[in-house]
Design a protein around this motif. Structure first.
Motif, PDB file in Angstrom:
ATOM      1  N   UNK A  99      -2.798   0.443   1.396  1.00  0.00           N
ATOM      2  CA  UNK A  99      -1.814  -0.429   0.780  1.00  0.00           C
ATOM      3  C   UNK A  99      -0.620   0.329   0.247  1.00  0.00           C
ATOM      4  N   UNK A 100      -0.182  -0.115  -0.971  1.00  0.00           N
ATOM      5  CA  UNK A 100       1.040   0.431  -1.558  1.00  0.00           C
ATOM      6  C   UNK A 100       0.867   1.888  -1.941  1.00  0.00           C
ATOM      7  N   UNK A 101      -0.306   2.252  -2.424  1.00  0.00           N
ATOM      8  CA  UNK A 101      -0.516   3.652  -2.803  1.00  0.00           C
ATOM      9  C   UNK A 101      -0.363   4.586  -1.615  1.00  0.00           C
ATOM     10  N   UNK A 102      -0.837   4.144  -0.486  1.00  0.00           N
ATOM     11  CA  UNK A 102      -0.721   4.966   0.740  1.00  0.00           C
ATOM     12  C   UNK A 102       0.740   5.147   1.129  1.00  0.00           C
ATOM     13  N   UNK A 103       1.491   4.069   1.095  1.00  0.00           N
ATOM     14  CA  UNK A 103       2.912   4.165   1.445  1.00  0.00           C
ATOM     15  C   UNK A 103       3.646   5.096   0.489  1.00  0.00           C
ATOM     16  N   UNK A 104       3.346   4.975  -0.792  1.00  0.00           N
ATOM     17  CA  UNK A 104       3.985   5.854  -1.777  1.00  0.00           C
ATOM     18  C   UNK A 104       3.619   7.313  -1.519  1.00  0.00           C
TER      19      UNK A 104
END
Lengths: 210, 277
Positions: free
Chosen positions: A136-141
């Protein structure tokens, strides 16, 4: 067959590369004969690779776009000077690299990142899975942070070292081809490559070590 | 977070390969193509300076020998065809109109010389001709054959052999001019049997006679001095009026100047001149 073509075949060891060079030379002959539209084939074939080289050297997509266009314009204007002494893509790379290096020297103090989005596809999924287990968002960050650190480390390299490691590791050129593009010996290419890898290992140790 | 086993497999090369995935979106290429097309058209319309084309011209080494050969051939042809003209110009740099008139006289010389050769030998002036002068007349007599064979080339070479010095050319010019302005006078003095070209030969020869004439006199004075030293034997058949005019002219020409005093004062030189009529 003239000596230049023999010398070119000696540099290009791979049969696929040789076939590619011969096909390009045929197209170049057509352009030299006055068929200007044939140059579009060469643009379509090499625009992504040339853009990739320029982008990895500048870390700025707008500059990379302009410099890639300039490189193609210069190649188009000088197409009559191409005699087949090297493969067309080596010649085109040389123009693109020289144009980019000239730009970087002029704007040494004015550099900022403008990065493309990192696409996840079959070629890099395995590496990305090894680097992070987040979703999710953590991976993209995390990937965004990794991308910035990677480009930052590359920009800390000197221009010749950055060029060598970009052409070898990212674009997959051989030592002899890089030597041809940069106008130096293969030994110099190997030496610069070794130094650049050592430097990047020091800069990116956070992602390499446990 | 990554565990230690996974991280140990990650290398610098694998990290750098991630950069291959940084690709622009497909829409980017449409913009790129449009801008590139505009730049390409601009580059086609833009006139490149000539020095940008020099490396390309020099690269065409195959054309250099052809160009060099053409330039060399043109130079040789130019030298071959223009050398005679330059020779004549060098030999008569200060003659001007006189040279042209002598050329015309020389062109007429052959016919006149062939016709008048016996009479020259009979006249008094002709008796004073030296052997060298006769050679000149003989060479002039040979000129028509050359003119017939070679055209203009022999005509150009003729004045070189028939004119000995600039002074003789000046005399010939003045004689020709005097003949036009006052033909009766010339006929009375020189006689009617000598043609103009023969007179040119005669006038050009006695250079030692001019040694006594100061160099600073005008051409007219020198010619008149020459006439003054000659015995005046007008033909008995000459009209009285002509004789009077001739005597009056010679009387006017008897003008001599003499330096009577030279003074030096500082950096100045003063000359005292006495005119005697």
């Amino acid at each position: 067959m003239n000596l230049a073509r023999v010398f070119t075949k000696a540099i290009i060891t791979s049969p696929e590369r040789q076939q590619e060079a011969d096909a390009d030379f045929t197209v170049v002959k057509r352009v030299q004969a006055g068929e200007v539209a044939a140059f579009d084939q060469l643009i379509l074939k090499y625009r992504e690779r040339v853009f990739g080289v320029v982008y990895n050297l500048t870390a700025n997509r707008e500059d990379a776009s302009d410099l890639t266009q300039d490189a193609f314009i210069k190649a188009f204007q000088s197409i009559n000077r191409f005699q087949g002494n090297c493969s067309f893509f080596t010649w085109l790379y040389k123009i693109a690299v020289n144009t980019t290096l000239s730009h970087l020297r002029k704007n040494r103090l004015r550099s900022f990142f403008s990065l493309e989005k990192l696409h996840e596809d079959g070629t890099n999924v395995e590496v990305l899975e090894q680097l992070t287990d987040k979703k999710g968002a953590d991976r993209d960050t995390y990937l965004r942070e990794l991308q910035e650190k990677l480009n930052e480390a590359l920009q800390k390299l000197s221009i010749p070292h950055r060029t060598v490691i970009t052409l070898f590791e990212i674009d997959g050129l051989s030592h002899s081809e890089i030597a041809e593009v940069m106008g130096c010996s293969e030994g110099t290419v190997r030496s610069r490559l070794h130094y650049a890898k050592q430097f990047l290992q020091g800069e990116l140790g956070k992602y390499l070590q446990s | 977070m990554l565990n230690s086993e996974q991280r140990s497999k990650v290398t610098v090369e694998s990290l750098l390969r991630l950069k291959r995935s940084e690709r622009p979106a497909p829409e980017f290429w449409s913009t790129f193509e449009r801008e590139l097309r505009q730049k390409q058209l601009t580059a086609l319309l833009e006139k490149r300076p000539w020095w940008r084309e020099m490396p390309q011209l020099l690269a065409r080494r195959a054309y250099l020998p052809i160009g060099a050969t053409a330039v060399l051939a043109f130079t040789l042809v130019s030298v071959k065809f223009y050398a005679p003209t330059q020779l004549v110009q060098l030999e008569s740099p200060s003659s001007g109109d006189a040279a042209a008139m002598v050329n015309r006289a020389a062109a007429r010389t052959p016919v006149a010389a062939v016709e008048e050769a016996p009479s020259i030998n009979r006249s008094e002036n002709a008796n004073s001709l030296s052997d060298g002068r006769r050679e000149n007349v003989a060479m002039a007599a040979e000129a028509p054959a050359q003119a017939d064979d070679d055209g203009s080339a022999s005509t150009v070479n003729t004045p070189v052999t028939s004119t000995d010095s600039p002074s003789s050319r000046y005399i010939a010019t003045n004689l020709d001019r005097l003949e036009k302005t006052d033909p009766e006078l010339v006929q009375a003095v020189m006689g009617s049997r000598l043609s103009a070209p023969a007179r040119v030969q005669t006038a050009s020869l006695p250079l030692n006679e001019f040694a006594s004439v100061p160099n600073n006199l005008a051409r007219r004075s020198r010619i008149l001095a020459q006439y003054n030293e000659r015995p005046l034997n007008p033909e008995p058949s000459a009209p009285e009026l002509v004789r009077e005019r001739l005597a009056r002219r010679l009387g006017d020409s008897d003008i001599n100047d003499r330096i009577s005093r030279i003074g030096l004062k500082g950096d100045q030189v003063s000359l005292g001149l006495t005119l005697r009529l």
